[in-house]
Design an enzyme around this catalytic site. Structure first.
Site, PDB file in Angstrom:
ATOM      1  N   GLY A  90      -0.949  45.882 -10.342  1.00 23.67           N
ATOM      2  CA  GLY A  90       0.484  45.705 -10.026  1.00 23.67           C
ATOM      3  C   GLY A  90       1.008  44.286 -10.596  1.00 23.67           C
ATOM      4  O   GLY A  90       2.039  44.364 -10.917  1.00 23.67           O
ATOM      5  N   ASN A 170       4.865  43.392   1.718  1.00 19.69           N
ATOM      6  CA  ASN A 170       3.702  43.706   1.843  1.00 19.69           C
ATOM      7  C   ASN A 170       3.184  42.843   3.025  1.00 19.69           C
ATOM      8  O   ASN A 170       2.174  43.332   3.849  1.00 19.69           O
ATOM      9  CB  ASN A 170       2.780  43.179   0.816  1.00 19.69           C
ATOM     10  N   GLN A 198       3.615  48.499  -2.549  1.00 21.59           N
ATOM     11  CA  GLN A 198       3.140  48.795  -1.051  1.00 21.59           C
ATOM     12  C   GLN A 198       3.834  50.290  -0.693  1.00 21.59           C
ATOM     13  O   GLN A 198       3.370  50.778   0.369  1.00 21.59           O
ATOM     14  CB  GLN A 198       3.806  47.826  -0.075  1.00 21.59           C
ATOM     15  N   SER A 219       0.276  50.100  -8.007  1.00 23.36           N
ATOM     16  CA  SER A 219      -1.246  49.419  -8.020  1.00 23.36           C
ATOM     17  C   SER A 219      -2.113  50.423  -7.409  1.00 23.36           C
ATOM     18  O   SER A 219      -1.864  50.849  -6.206  1.00 23.36           O
ATOM     19  CB  SER A 219      -1.239  48.025  -7.456  1.00 23.36           C
ATOM     20  N   GLY A 220      -3.148  50.790  -8.153  1.00 23.83           N
ATOM     21  CA  GLY A 220      -4.180  51.794  -7.854  1.00 23.83           C
ATOM     22  C   GLY A 220      -4.768  51.421  -6.446  1.00 23.83           C
ATOM     23  O   GLY A 220      -4.893  52.331  -5.693  1.00 23.83           O
ATOM     24  N   HIS A 221      -5.248  50.101  -6.366  1.00 21.57           N
ATOM     25  CA  HIS A 221      -6.090  49.699  -5.285  1.00 21.57           C
ATOM     26  C   HIS A 221      -5.259  49.626  -3.879  1.00 21.57           C
ATOM     27  O   HIS A 221      -5.830  49.515  -2.810  1.00 21.57           O
ATOM     28  CB  HIS A 221      -7.009  48.486  -5.254  1.00 21.57           C
ATOM     29  N   THR A 257      -7.318  49.971 -25.500  1.00 13.78           N
ATOM     30  CA  THR A 257      -7.920  51.220 -25.047  1.00 13.78           C
ATOM     31  C   THR A 257      -8.003  51.440 -23.618  1.00 13.78           C
ATOM     32  O   THR A 257      -8.141  50.387 -22.972  1.00 13.78           O
ATOM     33  CB  THR A 257      -9.417  51.500 -25.600  1.00 13.78           C
ATOM     34  N   CYS A 345      -3.752  30.098   3.203  1.00 13.20           N
ATOM     35  CA  CYS A 345      -4.784  28.853   3.408  1.00 13.20           C
ATOM     36  C   CYS A 345      -5.374  28.495   2.160  1.00 13.20           C
ATOM     37  O   CYS A 345      -6.687  28.221   1.732  1.00 13.20           O
ATOM     38  CB  CYS A 345      -5.880  29.230   4.511  1.00 13.20           C
TER      39      CYS A 345
HETATM   40  C1  LIG Z   1      -1.074  43.907  -4.126  1.00 13.65           C
HETATM   41  C2  LIG Z   1       0.428  43.738  -4.632  1.00 13.65           C
HETATM   42  C3  LIG Z   1       0.732  43.295  -5.859  1.00 13.65           C
HETATM   43  C4  LIG Z   1      -0.240  43.015  -6.616  1.00 13.65           C
HETATM   44  O1  LIG Z   1      -1.010  44.118  -7.062  1.00 13.65           O
HETATM   45  P1  LIG Z   1      -2.650  43.958  -8.009  1.00 13.65           P
HETATM   46  O2  LIG Z   1      -2.887  45.341  -8.308  1.00 13.65           O
HETATM   47  O3  LIG Z   1      -3.433  43.337  -6.941  1.00 13.65           O
HETATM   48  O4  LIG Z   1      -2.300  42.996  -9.103  1.00 13.65           O
HETATM   49  C5  LIG Z   1       2.313  43.426  -6.196  1.00 13.65           C
HETATM   50  N1  LIG Z   1       3.105  43.476  -5.440  1.00 13.65           N
HETATM   51  C6  LIG Z   1       2.924  43.868  -4.132  1.00 13.65           C
HETATM   52  C7  LIG Z   1       4.217  44.006  -3.302  1.00 13.65           C
HETATM   53  C8  LIG Z   1       1.623  44.028  -3.457  1.00 13.65           C
HETATM   54  O5  LIG Z   1       1.314  44.333  -2.283  1.00 13.65           O
END
Ligand SMILES: *Cc1c(COP(=O)(O)O)cnc(C)c1O
Length: 410
Positions: A90, A170, A198, A219-221, A257, A345
Site C-alpha cells: 500500500g 483505517n 482498507q 495492499s495484499g496484507h 522482476t 506510542c
Molecule cells: C495499511 C495501510 C496502508 C499501507 O499499506 P502497506 O501495505 O502496509 O504499506 C496505506 N493506507 C491505508 C489506509 C492502510 O490501512
C-alpha cells in the site's frame, strides 16, 4: 492466581472460547487465507521462472501473473487488466500514484489531501511540503469524521496536480464518498488518487461507475494475502512517471522482476473477497455491532468515534474516558485479545491519534481510545468473550490509574 498480582482474577468466572488468541486487529494486518497460501505455493516451488522470459518456465510464471492481474482488475471493476500495476504494498502504491503524477505534471506544484490519511500518504505529503517545494493543503473532517466537501471545493485549484483522499479510514472505518470527491477534483482538471487499502475486499468497488477515480491503491496484507505485495490501479490514459526505473516490467511503470508468488496470492485473495464479500460483510457487521453495543452499554463515559452508518463493516473505534489506550491494550493482550490503540506510542510520548485530533475528540477521550477491527475469521463466541472482558479491564484501570487532569489539554 493470587490477589494483587495486577491481575488476572480480573477474568474470574469467564471462559475463553478457545486457547488461541482472539485477533481483532485486522486493519493492521490480516491472517493469510489458507486458500491464498494454497494458490501461491506452486509459484514458489514449481513455477519459478521469470515471467519476462521467453521459454516454458517464464510462460508458466507469466500465466500466473496475468491471471492474478485479471483477478485484481475484476474485483475493482477495472476495464482492463493492463490498468493494474503490481507493487510491494500500500505504501508503495500511494507513493507511486502521488509522486508519479507530480513527475508527469512538473509545472503543477500544489497537492490536496485530507488531515486523516494513513501515514503512507500523510508522511509523503508532509515531506513534499517541507523538503520538496510543494504547497500542500490538508482538508479537515467534522466531529464524526466526515470530510468537509466545501473546504475541499475551496482548496482544489487549476494548479493542483493531484488530490489524494482515502476511501475508508483505517482508524475509525469512516467512509468518504469517492465519486462526490472526484467530481470536485475533476472540475479543476486535477488527477484524483484514492487510498482504498482498507476498502478493497470490504466494500463493493466498481471503477467503471466510479469514473472520477484516476488511481487507486490497495495492499495484499489488508485482505488476507501476504505482506509486501499490493497494486496501483491507473485508469487507461492517465499519465504516470515511474519511481523505480530500469526494466520494462509492468509496462515500464514499475521496473523489477515481479514477486510472482505474492502477486498470485493477491489475485487469489481478490477472487476470494469477490466470491464471499456480501455474506461475510453481513456477518462481520453484526458481530461488530454486537461488540460495540454491548461495550458501550456496559461502560460509563464511553463513546464511539466516527459516524455510525457510513463506516467499514468490520471496524469500531471506542473511547473510554480517564484511562489510556496503552493500558487497555496491555490488559487485553494478557487476556489473549489483540486490538489497537488510537495513540501512536512512537517517541515515547503518548500522542493522541492524528485522526481523532482532526475530529476534535477531546483529549480525555482520545487518550483512551481503542480500535477493534474484525475479519471473516472471528466468531460470535469470541465477540461475546471480548464484550465481557473489556468492561472489566476499563473498570480495573479506572481504579488503579487516577487520571491526571492537569495534562488534560492538547
Ligand atoms: C495499511 C495501510 C496502508 C499501507 O499499506 P502497506 O501495505 O502496509 O504499506 C496505506 N493506507 C491505508 C489506509 C492502510 O490501512
Amino acid at each position: 492466581m493470587t490477589h494483587g498480582d495486577g491481575g488476572f482474577d480480573l477474568l474470574a468466572g469467564l471462559v475463553p472460547p478457545h486457547a488461541g488468541g482472539i485477533y481483532l486487529d485486522n486493519n493492521a494486518t490480516t491472517r493469510v487465507a489458507p486458500e491464498v497460501i494454497e494458490a501461491m505455493m506452486p509459484y514458489l516451488a514449481e513455477h519459478y521462472g521469470n515471467p519476462s522470459s521467453m521459454h516454458q518456465f517464464g510462460a508458466a510464471a507469466g500465466r500466473g501473473l496475468g491471471e492474478a492481474r485479471e483477478q485484481v482488475a475484476e474485483l475493482l471493476g477495472a476495464r482492463a487488466a493492463s490498468e493494474i500495476i503490481f507493487t510491494a504494498g500500500g505504501s508503495e502504491s500511494d507513493n507511486l500514484g502521488i509522486v508519479g503524477t507530480l513527475r508527469a505534471y512538473p509545472e503543477k506544484k500544489h497537492v490536496v489531501t485530507s488531515a486523516v490519511e494513513h501515514p503512507a500518504v500523510l508522511g509523503l505529503c508532509r515531506d513534499l511540503q517541507k523538503r520538496q517545494g510543494y504547497e500542500v493543503d490538508f482538508v479537515g473532517v467534522d466531529g464524526e469524521g466526515r470530510l468537509d466537501l466545501d473546504e475541499l471545493r475551496a482548496k482544489v485549484r487549476p494548479d493542483t496536480a493531484i488530490v489524494s483522499i482515502m476511501m475508508a479510514n483505517n482508524e475509525t472505518g469512516v467512509l468518504f464518498d469517492s465519486q462526490a470527491i472526484g467530481e470536485i477534483v475533476k472540475a479543476q482538471g486535477s488527477v484524483f488518487h484514492v487510498d482504498a487499502v482498507q476498502a478493497v475486499g470490504k466494500l463493493p468497488i466498481d471503477l467503471t461507475r466510479l469514473d472520477t477515480v484516476d488511481m487507486l491503491s490497495l495492499s495484499g496484507h489488508k485482505l488476507h494475502a501476504p505482506k509486501g505485495v499490493g497494486a496501483l490501479y491507473v485508469r487507461k490514459g492517465v499519465r504516470l512517471r515511474p519511481l523505480i526505473v530500469g526494466g520494462h516490467q509492468e509496462r515500464g511503470r514499475r521496473a523489477g522482476t515481479e514477486n510472482v508468488a505474492s502477486c498470485v496470492a493477491l489475485g487469489a485473495a481478490c477472487r476470494l473477497a469477490a466470491a464471499n464479500r456480501e455474506e461475510e460483510n453481513t456477518r462481520v457487521r453484526a458481530l461488530r455491532d454486537r461488540l460495540e453495543q454491548r461495550t458501550l452499554a456496559a461502560v460509563s463515559d464511553s463513546r464511539r468515534n466516527g459516524v455510525a452508518d457510513q463506516r467499514l463493516p468490520n471496524t469500531t473505534n471506542l473511547s473510554f474516558d480517564f484511562i489510556e489506550g496503552e493500558g487497555i491494550l496491555l490488559l487485553l493482550d494478557r487476556a489473549g485479545i489483540a486490538a489497537s490503540s488510537g495513540s501512536a506510542c512512537t517517541s515515547g510520548s503518548l500522542e493522541p491519534s492524528h485522526v481523532l485530533k482532526a475530529m476534535g475528540v477531546p483529549f480525555i477521550a482520545a487518550h483512551g481510545s481503542i480500535r477493534f477491527s474484525l475479519s471473516r475469521y472471528n466468531t460470535e463466541a469470541e465477540i461475546d468473550y471480548v464484550a465481557q472482558v473489556v468492561p472489566r479491564v476499563v473498570e480495573r484501570l479506572r481504579q488503579i490509574t487516577p487520571f491526571n487532569r492537569s495534562r488534560a489539554t492538547f
